[in-house]
Design a protein around this motif. Sequence first.
Motif, short mmCIF file in Angstrom:
data_model
loop_
_atom_site.label_atom_id
_atom_site.label_comp_id
_atom_site.label_asym_id
_atom_site.label_seq_id
_atom_site.Cartn_x
_atom_site.Cartn_y
_atom_site.Cartn_z
N ASP A 226 0.83 -1.20 0.00
CA ASP A 226 0.00 0.00 0.00
C ASP A 226 0.87 1.26 0.00
N LYS A 264 -1.88 -1.92 -6.79
CA LYS A 264 -3.11 -2.29 -6.09
C LYS A 264 -4.28 -1.64 -6.82
N SER A 266 -7.24 -0.83 -6.19
CA SER A 266 -8.13 0.14 -5.55
C SER A 266 -7.77 1.57 -5.93
N VAL A 269 -10.05 4.20 -8.36
CA VAL A 269 -11.17 5.09 -8.05
C VAL A 269 -10.76 6.55 -8.02
N SER A 323 -9.65 -11.80 -3.09
CA SER A 323 -9.34 -10.92 -1.97
C SER A 323 -10.43 -10.96 -0.90
N LEU A 418 -12.05 7.11 -1.87
CA LEU A 418 -11.28 6.07 -1.20
C LEU A 418 -11.93 5.64 0.11
N THR A 421 -14.61 3.30 -0.85
CA THR A 421 -14.02 2.03 -1.27
C THR A 421 -13.65 1.18 -0.07
N VAL A 422 -13.06 1.81 0.94
CA VAL A 422 -12.69 1.07 2.15
C VAL A 422 -13.92 0.58 2.89
N SER A 425 -16.01 -2.21 0.74
CA SER A 425 -15.29 -3.38 0.21
C SER A 425 -15.66 -4.64 0.99
N TYR A 432 -5.70 -0.79 5.31
CA TYR A 432 -6.53 -0.19 4.27
C TYR A 432 -6.91 1.25 4.62
N TRP A 435 -5.25 4.30 2.92
CA TRP A 435 -5.54 4.76 1.56
C TRP A 435 -6.12 6.17 1.56
#
Length: 505
Positions: A226, A264, A266, A269, A323, A418, A421-422, A425, A432, A435
């Motif tokens: 990350d 990664k 992610s 986005v 994942s 983000l 997204t976290v 997910s 995470y 991010w």
Amino acid sequence: MTAPGPPPGPWVARAARYAGLAGAVLLTVAGYLGGALPDTPLGATPASIWRTPDGPATLTCWLVGTALLVGAWWSLRGGTPSTRWAYVTAGLWALPLLVAPPMGSRDVYSYACQGWTYAHGVDPYAVGVAAAGCPWVDAVAPIWRDTPAPYGPVFVLLAALAVTLGGGLTGTVVLLRVIAVAGLLLAAICLPGLARAAGVPTRRAAWLALAAPLVGVHLVAGAHNDAVMLGLLLGGLLLVIRRPGLPVALLLAGALLGLAVTVKASAVVVVPFAVLAGMPGRYTVRALLRHGGWLAGGLFAALLVTSTLSGLGFGWVGGLTHSGDSEQWTSPPTAVGFVVDYAGALVGRDPRAVPVVRAVALLLLVGVLVVLWWRAWGALRGSNDARRVARVEGARVEGARVEGARPRVVLHGAALALVATVVLSPVFHPWYATWPLALLALTAVRTTWFVLPVAVAAFLALPDGTNLARFTKAPGAVAMTALLLTLTVIVLLRIAHRRGPTSRS
């Protein structure tokens, strides 16, 4: 934007600096006593870890060290005495963790085995590391031994380079940590420029983004990839904000963002918001297509070149489906699915709701991302009205200039993307939370709402990589679902309150 509080007094700052350093030293000691060492299996329960010879000392050092590090970071969340002070202190805290064994997670061994797999001519997207014959497979967490790599070709290449140069597991882990630190250094270099563009004091942004406990424990000591993604992401955003409309800059920024995605996925986005940042003039559909085309060209070029030169193609996209193999209540959709299953069991049914709720959450994520982008686009299109820009971005400044508002609108939209997204997910791991942390540090007016979850997440993992969520499945799922319902009610009430005066007038 509301300015942060005044700089803390010298005694407060000094106490925070050395309390955090003491915490980092204690965490390092905990790592050597019971960290994620290659020959140390995951603890079955916290109680079983406590019963090991070094268990009491390990857990005591870990909890006290985490508390000191979190408390010191929290105490200066409004800003540090200076930017230099923030950088020096964050570096000071990282020093003990640089020489600590891996801790908080065993993912670095997965990276090593995936790099070994590729370096020995096997496709890491086709087989798991156990089937590939990695000699270090016993160090990998059991759940990831039979799953293909979910990371893009850039990181697989970096892991293979670490394996080739490292010569063994210890050397490979050291080089993977060097790679992670290099990603953090790139992020640290980019932060001041982004903070100035967003109109945020660098001393606060650098402190929140670099001194966070999750950064030291998981990105430095844990060597998570990350860190590389964040460095490339911030580098691409800084370039596109500093040189909007310049084709060469847009191509390079797109390439950096593409590299971030191939570390990664992610990171993808953020790309639509980077397109908005690359538009220097009027915000029209024609300009969107023109400038967005340059940035997209750089991004797709990076994807195609890395996928082709590595010989791996796009097999990593399929690896992303694995994942979500881990099911923990720390993911809100998974927690809701657990609660639905528990409720079904009470009436003799087995709804198996977790996959369904996760799928619904991903669809909701797509909708949220579209809304966030459209909101930023609308704010920028109406930016000739400076008051409207200031209101949309949350500022209380009359007559805000368009060029000054553009970076903040874009960066804040990317930060919220983000966050979504976290939150939505299928799986959540403590690292995470790093991010969105950097972008929120650059744009958020109030900090408690995102600093508090980061502080809580710092306590979720034990030094050997055991996640405490494994042992609190039912109560954790109920608590997370109750929290989601409470937050939903609060948000709906606030929306109704804001619309009330408008409808009456």
